[in-house]
Write a protein that holds these residues in place. Structure first.
Motif, PDB file in Angstrom:
ATOM      1  N   VAL A 157     -37.117 -27.835 -17.414  1.00  0.00           N
ATOM      2  CA  VAL A 157     -36.747 -27.238 -16.143  1.00  0.00           C
ATOM      3  C   VAL A 157     -36.420 -28.363 -15.155  1.00  0.00           C
ATOM      4  O   VAL A 157     -37.289 -29.043 -14.641  1.00  0.00           O
ATOM      5  N   SER A 158     -35.103 -28.573 -14.991  1.00  0.00           N
ATOM      6  CA  SER A 158     -34.681 -29.743 -14.221  1.00  0.00           C
ATOM      7  C   SER A 158     -33.566 -29.362 -13.259  1.00  0.00           C
ATOM      8  O   SER A 158     -33.350 -28.184 -12.983  1.00  0.00           O
ATOM      9  N   GLY A 159     -32.853 -30.378 -12.769  1.00  0.00           N
ATOM     10  CA  GLY A 159     -31.763 -30.119 -11.822  1.00  0.00           C
ATOM     11  C   GLY A 159     -30.573 -29.447 -12.496  1.00  0.00           C
ATOM     12  O   GLY A 159     -29.800 -28.737 -11.857  1.00  0.00           O
ATOM     13  N   GLY A 160     -30.414 -29.644 -13.814  1.00  0.00           N
ATOM     14  CA  GLY A 160     -29.250 -29.104 -14.498  1.00  0.00           C
ATOM     15  C   GLY A 160     -29.592 -28.048 -15.549  1.00  0.00           C
ATOM     16  O   GLY A 160     -28.695 -27.389 -16.075  1.00  0.00           O
ATOM     17  N   HIS A 161     -30.865 -27.899 -15.888  1.00  0.00           N
ATOM     18  CA  HIS A 161     -31.231 -27.012 -17.001  1.00  0.00           C
ATOM     19  C   HIS A 161     -32.465 -26.172 -16.704  1.00  0.00           C
ATOM     20  O   HIS A 161     -33.372 -26.611 -16.001  1.00  0.00           O
ATOM     21  N   THR A 162     -32.463 -24.962 -17.247  1.00  0.00           N
ATOM     22  CA  THR A 162     -33.682 -24.164 -17.351  1.00  0.00           C
ATOM     23  C   THR A 162     -33.629 -23.616 -18.768  1.00  0.00           C
ATOM     24  O   THR A 162     -33.101 -22.545 -19.014  1.00  0.00           O
ATOM     25  N   ASP A 163     -34.112 -24.383 -19.705  1.00  0.00           N
ATOM     26  CA  ASP A 163     -33.993 -24.026 -21.124  1.00  0.00           C
ATOM     27  C   ASP A 163     -35.354 -23.703 -21.710  1.00  0.00           C
ATOM     28  O   ASP A 163     -36.284 -24.505 -21.608  1.00  0.00           O
ATOM     29  N   LEU A 164     -35.432 -22.539 -22.343  1.00  0.00           N
ATOM     30  CA  LEU A 164     -36.680 -22.121 -22.980  1.00  0.00           C
ATOM     31  C   LEU A 164     -36.484 -22.240 -24.493  1.00  0.00           C
ATOM     32  O   LEU A 164     -35.524 -21.695 -25.044  1.00  0.00           O
ATOM     33  N   LEU A 165     -37.384 -22.965 -25.148  1.00  0.00           N
ATOM     34  CA  LEU A 165     -37.195 -23.263 -26.566  1.00  0.00           C
ATOM     35  C   LEU A 165     -38.441 -22.958 -27.377  1.00  0.00           C
ATOM     36  O   LEU A 165     -39.555 -23.075 -26.878  1.00  0.00           O
ATOM     37  N   ASP A 182     -27.362 -20.995 -11.803  1.00  0.00           N
ATOM     38  CA  ASP A 182     -28.020 -22.209 -11.301  1.00  0.00           C
ATOM     39  C   ASP A 182     -29.290 -22.501 -12.097  1.00  0.00           C
ATOM     40  O   ASP A 182     -30.004 -21.581 -12.510  1.00  0.00           O
ATOM     41  N   ALA A 183     -29.590 -23.787 -12.271  1.00  0.00           N
ATOM     42  CA  ALA A 183     -30.883 -24.170 -12.861  1.00  0.00           C
ATOM     43  C   ALA A 183     -31.956 -24.057 -11.785  1.00  0.00           C
ATOM     44  O   ALA A 183     -31.639 -24.006 -10.586  1.00  0.00           O
ATOM     45  N   ALA A 184     -33.223 -24.041 -12.215  1.00  0.00           N
ATOM     46  CA  ALA A 184     -34.320 -23.890 -11.239  1.00  0.00           C
ATOM     47  C   ALA A 184     -34.320 -25.046 -10.230  1.00  0.00           C
ATOM     48  O   ALA A 184     -34.499 -24.830  -9.024  1.00  0.00           O
ATOM     49  N   VAL A 272     -40.919 -16.151 -11.834  1.00  0.00           N
ATOM     50  CA  VAL A 272     -39.981 -15.846 -12.929  1.00  0.00           C
ATOM     51  C   VAL A 272     -40.284 -16.739 -14.137  1.00  0.00           C
ATOM     52  O   VAL A 272     -40.367 -16.255 -15.279  1.00  0.00           O
ATOM     53  N   ILE A 273     -40.473 -18.019 -13.878  1.00  0.00           N
ATOM     54  CA  ILE A 273     -40.712 -18.954 -14.992  1.00  0.00           C
ATOM     55  C   ILE A 273     -41.996 -18.588 -15.742  1.00  0.00           C
ATOM     56  O   ILE A 273     -42.020 -18.516 -16.974  1.00  0.00           O
ATOM     57  N   VAL A 274     -43.076 -18.324 -14.994  1.00  0.00           N
ATOM     58  CA  VAL A 274     -44.366 -18.013 -15.628  1.00  0.00           C
ATOM     59  C   VAL A 274     -44.237 -16.749 -16.484  1.00  0.00           C
ATOM     60  O   VAL A 274     -44.705 -16.706 -17.630  1.00  0.00           O
ATOM     61  N   LYS A 275     -43.555 -15.735 -15.956  1.00  0.00           N
ATOM     62  CA  LYS A 275     -43.431 -14.475 -16.710  1.00  0.00           C
ATOM     63  C   LYS A 275     -42.630 -14.674 -17.993  1.00  0.00           C
ATOM     64  O   LYS A 275     -42.989 -14.164 -19.054  1.00  0.00           O
ATOM     65  N   LYS A 276     -41.516 -15.420 -17.899  1.00  0.00           N
ATOM     66  CA  LYS A 276     -40.666 -15.607 -19.095  1.00  0.00           C
ATOM     67  C   LYS A 276     -41.389 -16.447 -20.164  1.00  0.00           C
ATOM     68  O   LYS A 276     -41.331 -16.135 -21.361  1.00  0.00           O
TER      69      LYS A 276
END
Ligand code: KG4
Ligand code: ZN
Length: 361
Positions: A157-165, A182-184, A272-276
């Motif tokens: 979770v950065s300036g360019g990405h919100t990737d869940l793996l 937009d990323a987070a 949102v992040i915590v729920k996902k």
């Protein structure tokens, strides 16, 4: 095994030395030189300027990290290098420097995906870190295993990405979802700008939010119940813009209101992040949750995820805060656990590199 890490994908020039053995890492040195103050003046990163700064910093940064680690280039076993994704001009500085060292000293290069590198900051256990920066006293290195069990759910979770793996083992990543707009970090940065804070906005929003009152504003949580693992943060920026304009019209945008808005922004993103992450952890029976990237430095996100993980009986890991943002230690860590050395002739920068080996479900 001694690895020299080099990271130049954006506005940080970083070099680190790690020593790895038996699946444990000791961080011997990690030097980061950032041109963010220059970018703060222009409100964001101008790629050409970032690349020019990289050229100025790269050799002094490498020299300093080797001196600090008391290691000579002839003593290293390999060079871990970020080859993408990132800004092409910035990436090329690290890539060409690494290739030159490789050519002259006959050392292999381990090319590392920057995003994978972020996740591997989690294997740099806090207690094994010494002399990370000038404020951290030099102590005897004390090594602890990270105890990360697989399968793990990893979030970058950065300036360019919100990737869940989903990470089933070292180097095995399956992309579960990402941001549709937009990323987070971008959401933090854009909101911060609306509220009058300089770039990068995340730390400023976090600081201001400490004085905010939680009840006053509530912003939308886009895609929170969408049933997939995608994110969307651009609507948040629009909602905040509308609120800011209304408040400006009635001359009510005082410092307290700014803090209240900052807190509401942070709460929406964190929620949102915590729920996902929780949903993904349940679905894939994860044993560990790992967060990484600049936004992972956010204390509220760390605390909420820690509480949630305890409830889910899943181990929770977040890197030391100064290893959440870009650094070369995480690149060296990724190279140690995924050791695939190549000759300098096979290395090229790839600004568009993604988690390519991870087809979306
Ligand atoms: O990982 P990173 O250093 O660079 C990229 O690869 O993008 O992340 C930078 C992002 C910025 O958007 C910044 O605002 C955000 O991380 N950030 C934070 C915090 N510290 C940095 N966001 C929220 N809270 C923080 N404490
Ligand atoms: Zn990064």
């Amino acid at each position: 095994m001694i690895i020299l890490g080099i990271e130049t994908s954006c506005d940080e020039t970083s070099a680190a030395v790690i020593e790895g053995s038996n699946n444990k890492i000791v961080l011997r040195s990690n030097i980061i030189s950032s041109s963010f103050l220059m970018h703060a003046k222009s409100g964001g990163i101008i790629p050409e300027n970032a690349a020019r700064e990289q050229i100025k910093f790269i050799l002094p940064v490498i020299q300093e990290t080797l001196d600090l680690a008391k290691v000579d280039l002839s003593e290293i076993d390999a060079i871990a290098l970020t080859y993408g994704p990132g800004l092409i001009g910035s990436l090329l500085v690290g890539v060409e420097t690494a290739k030159t060292i490789s050519f002259v000293f006959n050392k292999p290069i381990v090319p590392v995906n920057h995003m994978v590198g972020h996740i591997y900051a989690n294997w740099l256990v806090a207690d094994s870190i010494w002399q990370v920066d000038e404020k951290t006293p030099r102590t005897t290195p004390h090594v602890l295993p990270a105890n990360i069990d697989f399968p793990a759910i990893a979030l970058v979770v950065s300036g360019g990405h919100t990737d869940l793996l989903l990470m089933k083992k070292h180097g095995d990543f399956q992309l579960l979802g990402g941001t549709r707009d937009d990323a987070a970090g971008e959401a933090f940065d854009k909101t911060a700008r609306l509220l009058g804070f300089p770039y990068p906005g995340g730390p400023a929003i976090e600081e201001s939010a400490k004085k905010g009152s939680p009840e006053r504003f509530r912003f939308p949580r886009p895609l929170v119940g969408s049933g997939d693992f995608d994110f969307s943060f651009s609507g948040l920026k629009t909602a905040i813009l509308r609120e800011v304009n209304d408040l400006k019209n009635i001359k009510k945008l005082d410092n307290q209101t700014i803090s209240d808005l900052a807190l509401a922004t942070q709460e929406a993103i964190v929620d949102v992040i915590v729920k996902k992450i929780s949903k993904a952890a349940e679905k894939y029976n994860a044993k560990s949750i790992l967060i990484s990237g600049g936004v992972a430095a956010n204390q509220s996100l760390r605390e909420e995820l820690k509480v949630k993980s305890e409830k889910l009986e899943v181990k929770f890991f977040a890197p030391a805060k100064n290893l959440c943002t870009d650094n070369a230690a995480m690149i060296a860590s990724a190279a140690y656990f995924n050791y695939k050395p190549v000759s300098w002739k096979e290395v090229t920068a790839d600004p568009e590199l993604y988690f390519a080996e991870s087809p979306k479900q």
